[in-house]
Write an enzyme that holds these catalytic residues in place. Structure first.
Site, PDB file in Angstrom:
ATOM      1  N   ALA A 153       0.796  -1.233   0.000  1.00 34.89           N
ATOM      2  CA  ALA A 153       0.000   0.000   0.000  1.00 34.89           C
ATOM      3  C   ALA A 153       0.820   1.270   0.000  1.00 34.89           C
ATOM      4  O   ALA A 153       0.322   2.325  -0.362  1.00 34.89           O
ATOM      5  CB  ALA A 153      -0.914  -0.003   1.217  1.00 34.89           C
ATOM      6  N   GLY A 203      -4.191  -0.041 -20.843  1.00 32.14           N
ATOM      7  CA  GLY A 203      -5.055   0.982 -20.286  1.00 32.14           C
ATOM      8  C   GLY A 203      -4.794   2.348 -20.905  1.00 32.14           C
ATOM      9  O   GLY A 203      -5.520   3.297 -20.639  1.00 32.14           O
ATOM     10  N   ASP A 221      11.479  -6.401 -19.952  1.00 31.99           N
ATOM     11  CA  ASP A 221      10.823  -5.295 -19.251  1.00 31.99           C
ATOM     12  C   ASP A 221       9.690  -4.698 -20.089  1.00 31.99           C
ATOM     13  O   ASP A 221       8.614  -4.437 -19.553  1.00 31.99           O
ATOM     14  CB  ASP A 221      11.862  -4.221 -18.908  1.00 31.99           C
ATOM     15  N   HIS A 228       4.576  -5.071 -23.296  1.00 38.14           N
ATOM     16  CA  HIS A 228       3.901  -3.889 -23.849  1.00 38.14           C
ATOM     17  C   HIS A 228       3.938  -3.843 -25.378  1.00 38.14           C
ATOM     18  O   HIS A 228       2.918  -3.705 -26.037  1.00 38.14           O
ATOM     19  CB  HIS A 228       4.538  -2.595 -23.332  1.00 38.14           C
TER      20      HIS A 228
END
Ligand SMILES: *[C@@H]1O[C@H](CO)[C@@H](O)[C@H](O)[C@H]1NC(C)=O
Ligand SMILES: *[C@@H]1O[C@H](CO)[C@@H](O)[C@H](O)[C@H]1NC(C)=O
Ligand SMILES: *[C@@H]1O[C@H](CO)[C@@H](O)[C@H](O)[C@H]1NC(C)=O
Ligand SMILES: *[C@@H]1O[C@H](CO)[C@@H](O)[C@H](O)[C@H]1NC(C)=O
Ligand SMILES: *[C@@H]1O[C@H](CO)[C@@H](O)[C@H](O)[C@H]1NC(C)=O
Length: 791
Positions: free
Chosen positions: A38, A212, A267, A272
C-alpha cells in the site's frame, strides 16, 4: 489448416460458462478493496488515485466500499505513510471544491492500514470484513486484492487469500497481478501453475498498463470504425513496415535489483510492445467486447510469428550501466553485466496478409528523446512528377502516438494523403489548431489528428475495468505463455551476447541505427567502439565446424547453432541435387524435440529451398490424432510446414488414425503408408532421412529389444515404445537403409553418456537400435554438437 480450427473451437468451448457476472446483473452491495504493497511506489503514484477515481464514479452505482492498505510493516509505522498518500489524491477537474472535499473525506474514512504478513493477519482481515458485512447487514459484491509486491511473493499471498479470504456468500474474488509474470517460458509456467492452485483463471487480472493507455485501447475501435478505408490497404501490398517504438531518456538507477535480471526485452518488449503489435495485426474481432474473440485472435497472431533468433535482434547497453550495477548491487569492479538496455527486434508474421512486412519493436533507456508510438508506414505507390526530389511524395502513415515527444499529447494521426478517418466516439475529438511541430517526418498540419477529450491515467482505466469484470484489457494465461514461447528462444540466444555500448542521449548519433536485411537485422554501422569488456570471451563462441569420424561413419561437429546451420546447408545441397536429377526431393523427418532448431532454421531461410519440389514424409509417428500436441506431425506442421510454401499434396503424414481408431493392425495403416512410398518414391529410396537418437539408443520409433528382423522387407511397421504413448508407427531399418543419405542429429549435454557408450560398440545390436542404421551406400553422417560430444 483444420488443425488450428479445431483447437480454436476447443478453446472457445472451454471458456464458455467462465463468464464473470456482468455489471448489469450485479446488485449493489459492498466491495472490499485490498492493496497489498500500500505504500510502495506504484501505489503512491497510481493505485490510490485510480481507486479514488473509481470510488468517485461508483458511489452513484450504489455499491459501498472499504479500502484496506496492506503490507509487511506494522500498522503504527505504515498508517501515517499511507494516509499521507491518500491525502494527496485529486478530484476530476470539473468537480466542485465542496464535493471534492466531501468525497475525499469519505474516502479517507473508508480506508485503513492492516499488516498482512502471516496467515493469521489474512484470517483477521477476513473476520473483520465479515463482521462489517453482518453489522451493517450488507450483501457482498466482491473482494478485490491488488498485489503490488515483487512477483516472488505472489504464490504465497495467493495461497493465503485462497485459504482465508474468499467471499463466503457468493461475491466475486478478483486478484490483480503486476508483471513480471516470469522471466522465460519455464518460470512463467511454474508461476502460472502455482497461482492456479490458489486462484481460478477468471479471478486473476494480469495487468499490462499499456492496455489501459487511451491511444492503445483505441487501436481496435479505430480499425473497426475505419474498416472501409483500411480493408483495401491493411496488407503486404500496401504496408511498407510497422514500427512500435518506446524511447526513454532515463537510466535505470534505483531499479537495478529488478532491471539487471530482466533487461529491456523482458521489461517492455515481451509484454507492452508485443501487445501493441498484436492489436495492430490481429484479425479484427467481429465483437470488440468479446474477450474470447479478442484473445483467440491475438493467439493466432502469436502463433503465426516466424521464430525469433539472434539474427532478428540487436542489443545495446548504455555506457554508465555497468558502474551503476556495481554500485547499486554492491558488485566488484570486475563484475560485467550483459543486460541489454536497448533492443531492436525484427519480427515477421507468416500470414498471407502480412507476409514479408517488417515489424520493428524498439525500445531503450538513455536515448535521445522520450516518446512512444506505433506507426504503420505505407508504400509510396503514387508518383509525384513535380516533387522537388523526384518521385518521392510525402510519406503516408498512420500513427498511434502514446504521448510525450514533439506532440506532447496522446493522439491518432492519419496523413492527409491517406484518408479522413472517422472516430465514432464522444471521448475523442479532432484537433485542428496546430502548433508548428513535426511528427515523424511530417508537419502536424499534414495529418488528421484526433485526441481524447479527457486524458485518463492508464491505471485508472484498468481499475475501472477490473470493477466491471471487463477482462479484455488484461493478459490471459494463454496469451502470456504464448508470448513467452516466442521470446524465450530469442532471449536464450542472447545468453552470452555482448551488447553494443552507447554513450547515451544525443551522443548516440548514428550508433544505434539499424539495417534490415531480408529476415535479419543488424546495426547499420559495423562496430563503433569496442571496450575491452566487449572483446573478452568472444573467442569461445567462434564458429568452427569440425569434420571427423564416428562409429565408422562421417561426423560433423560444432556448437549447436553452427551445427544446425551446417545440417541445413547439407540438406539444401541434397535437395537441389535431387531436384536437378529427378525433379523431386523426398525427405523423411523425425519427431522429437531435437530437430526443432533445424525446423526453425529451415522456416526462416525458406526462400531458396526447393520446397515446391519437396515431398515430406514422416520417419515415425505416435498413435495419437494428428492435431494433438503430442503428434510428431503436429510439431512438424507448426514449426516448419506451416511456414514454407510446400504443395499440400507433397505432405505425407502417417495414417495412424483410420476408421476412427488409432493404429489398429487390421486397419493396415502401415501397409497404406508403405504403398504410398513404393508408388511415389523411386526405388523406395528417400533422398534424405533425418533421424535422432534417444537416451536408450533408439532411433525413429525402433526401440531396444524390438525384433527388427520380424519387419522383414516391410518399409513401415507398428512398434511399441517403453514410454507413453506406447504405440507408434515407424519406418523400418529396411526403409532407412535404402535412403541416399541419412543424417543422425544428436544435441545436448544429456546425450553425452549415450554418445560415449555408442563410440565403444563395435557391432550392431538390437540393444542399441541406432547401430542398425547402415545405409547401403554408406551415406550416413552423424551431426553431433559439442555438448553431446564433449559433455
Ligand atoms: C483453494 O483452497 C481450497 C482448500 O481450502 C482448495 O480445495 C482449492 O483447490 C484451492 N484452489 C482454488 C482455485 O480454489
Ligand atoms: C459482444 O460480446 C459481449 C461480451 O461477451 C456480449 O455481451 C454482447 O452481446 C456481444 N455482442 C454481440 C452483438 O454479439
Ligand atoms: C558489499 O559487499 C561487501 C563484500 O562483498 C560486504 O562486506 C558489504 O557488507 C556489502 N555492503 C552492502 C551495503 O551490502
Ligand atoms: C529411379 O532410380 C533409378 C536407379 O537409381 C534410376 O536409374 C532412374 O533414372 C530413376 N528414375 C527416375 C524417374 O528418376
Ligand atoms: C562382430 O561381428 C563380427 C562379424 O559379424 C564377428 O566376427 C565378431 O565376433 C563380432 N564381435 C562382437 C564383439 O560381437
Amino acid at each position: 489448416m483444420f488443425v488450428t480450427v479445431l483447437l480454436l473451437l476447443g478453446a472457445l468451448c472451454a471458456h464458455k460458462g467462465h463468464g464473470q457476472e456482468s455489471e448489469a446483473t450485479q446488485r449493489p452491495g459492498h466491495v472490499s478493496v485490498v492493496i497489498i504493497g500500500a505504500t510502495g511506489d506504484l501505489a503512491r503514484k497510481y493505485l490510490w488515485q485510480g481507486f479514488f477515481n473509481t470510488y468517485v464514479n461508483q458511489v452513484k452505482g450504489g455499491n459501498t466500499f472499504s479500502f484496506y492498505g496492506g503490507g509487511q510493516s506494522s500498522s503504527d509505522k505504515a498508517t501515517p505513510l499511507m494516509f499521507e498518500i491518500l491525502k494527496g489524491v485529486s478530484c476530476p477537474k470539473d468537480m466542485s471544491q465542496e464535493r471534492c472535499a466531501l468525497l475525499k473525506d469519505q474516502f479517507l474514512r473508508l480506508a485503513q492500514y492492516r499488516q498482512l504478513k502471516t496467515l493469521e493477519h489474512y484470517q483477521d482481515l477476513a473476520k473483520h470484513i465479515e463482521k462489517k458485512l453482518q453489522d451493517e447487514a450488507m450483501t457482498e459484491t466482491g473482494r478485490l486484492f491488488y498485489l503490488s509486491v515483487p512477483a516472488y511473493a505472489y504464490a504465497d499471498i495467493a495461497d493465503k487469500i485462497n485459504q482465508s479470504c474468499r467471499p463466503t456468500m457468493g461475491g466475486w474474488l478478483r486478484v490483480v497481478l503486476e508483471k513480471p509474470f516470469g522471466h522465460d517460458l519455464l518460470s512463467a509456467e511454474v508461476l502460472a501453475s502455482q497461482l492456479a492452485s490458489s486462484l481460478k483463471e477468471e479471478e486473476m487480472y494480469r495487468i499490462d498498463h499499456y492496455l489501459g493507455k487511451q491511444v492503445i485501447a483505441k487501436i481496435l475501435p479505430f480499425r473497426k470504425e475505419n474498416k472501409k478505408f483500411l480493408d483495401p490497404i491493411w496488407n503486404k501490398h500496401h504496408i511498407e513496415r510497422v514500427e512500435i517504438v518506446l524511447k526513454e531518456t532515463l537510466d535505470v538507477q534505483g531499479r537495478m535489483s529488478f532491471y539487471d535480471q530482466y533487461g529491456v526485452i523482458r521489461d517492455v518488449i515481451q509484454n507492452h510492445l508485443t501487445e501493441v503489435m498484436m492489436l495492430l495485426t490481429m484479425r479484427l474481432p467481429s465483437n470488440l467486447s468479446s474477450s474470447e474473440e479478442v484473445v483467440q485472435n491475438k493467439l493466432r497472431i502469436l502463433d503465426s510469428l516466424l521464430p525469433l533468433g539472434k539474427n532478428q535482434v540487436v542489443i545495446g547497453q548504455y555506457q554508465g550501466y555497468n558502474s551503476e550495477v556495481q554500485l547499486e548491487l554492491n558488485k566488484t569492479k570486475d563484475h560485467i553485466s550483459l543486460t541489454p538496455t536497448f533492443a531492436a527486434v525484427l519480427a515477421h508474421i507468416d500470414e498471407a496478409q502480412f507476409e514479408g512486412v517488417p515489424i520493428l519493436l524498439i525500445s531503450g533507456k538513455m536515448l535521445d528523446k522520450r516518446v512512444g508510438y506505433a506507426r504503420v508506414v505505407f508504400k509510396n505507390d503514387i508518383f509525384c512528377l513535380q516533387n522537388q526530389n523526384g518521385v518521392h511524395c510525402k510519406p503516408r502513415q498512420i500513427i498511434f502516438y502514446f504521448g510525450h515527444g514533439s506532440l506532447q499529447y496522446p493522439a491518432v494521426l492519419v496523413s492527409k494523403n491517406l484518408f479522413k478517418p472517422v472516430l465514432m466516439d464522444a471521448e475523442w475529438k479532432e484537433v485542428t489548431e496546430h502548433s508548428d511541430v513535426s511528427v515523424l517526418g511530417l508537419p502536424v498540419s499534414d495529418y488528421y489528428v484526433h485526441t481524447p477529450t479527457k486524458q485518463h491515467e492508464a491505471y485508472s482505466e484498468l481499475i475501472a475495468h477490473i470493477f466491471s469484470g471487463h477482462k479484455n484489457s488484461f493478459i490471459s494465461i494463454e496469451n502470456l505463455l504464448s508470448s513467452w514461447s516466442i521470446w524465450t528462444p530469442l532471449l536464450s540466444s542472447l545468453n552470452s551476447a555482448y551488447p553494443r555500448i552507447y554513450p547515451g542521449g544525443e551522443d548516440n548519433g548514428h550508433m544505434l541505427d539499424i539495417h534490415l536485411k531480408g529476415m535479419d537485422i543488424s546495426y547499420k554501422n559495423e562496430v563503433v567502439i569496442i571496450s575491452p569488456d566487449q572483446t573478452a570471451g568472444t573467442s569461445a563462441n567462434s564458429a568452427k565446424v569440425l569434420q571427423g569420424k564416428f562409429c565408422n561413419a562421417d561426423m560433423v561437429s560444432a556448437w549447436s547453432e553452427e551445427l544446425v546451420g551446417q545440417l541445413a546447408v547439407d540438406m539444401q545441397e541434397a535437395a537441389e541435387a535431387a531436384v536437378l536429377e529427378s525433379g523431386v526431393f523426398h525427405l523423411a523427418l523425425s519427431g522429437g524435440s531435437t530437430p526443432l532448431a533445424l525446423f526453425h532454421r529451415l522456416a526462416l531461410h525458406h526462400f531458396s529451398f526447393p520446397w515446391r519440389n519437396t515431398h515430406v514424409w514422416m520417419v515415425d509417428e505416435r498413435c495419437v490424432p494428428l492435431a494433438e500436441v503430442e503428434s510428431n506431425f503436429r510439431t512438424l506442421h507448426d514449426h516448419l510446414l506451416h511456414h514454407v510454401r510446400i504443395p499440400y499434396f507433397n505432405i505425407h503424414p502417417m495414417p495412424v488414425e483410420l476408421n476412427h481408431r488409432l493404429c489398429v493392425e487390421e486397419d493396415r495403416g502401415a501397409q497404406i503408408y508403405e504403398s504410398d512410398i513404393r508408388t511415389l518414391v523411386n526405388g523406395s529410396s528417400f533422398h534424405f532421412v533425418l533421424l535422432g537418437v534417444g537416451f536408450n539408443g533408439h532411433t525413429a520409433s525402433l526401440f531396444p529389444g524390438a525384433k527388427v528382423e520380424e519387419h522383414g522387407q516391410s518399409l513401415v511397421a507398428l512398434t511399441e515404445s517403453p514410454v507413453k504413448p506406447h504405440q507408434r508407427m515407424s519406418l523400418t531399418f529396411t526403409a532407412i537403409n535404402r535412403a541416399h543419405r541419412v543424417a543422425l542429429l544428436v544435441m545436448g549435454k544429456g546425450k553425452h553418456e549415450m554418445i560415449t557408450q555408442l563410440s565403444r560398440l563395435k557391432n550392431s545390436t538390437d540393444r542399441w537400435p541406432v547401430t542398425n542404421v547402415k545405409p547401403d551406400n554408406n551415406r550416413l553422417v552423424w551431426y553431433i554438437d559439442y555438448d553431446a560430444l564433449i559433455g
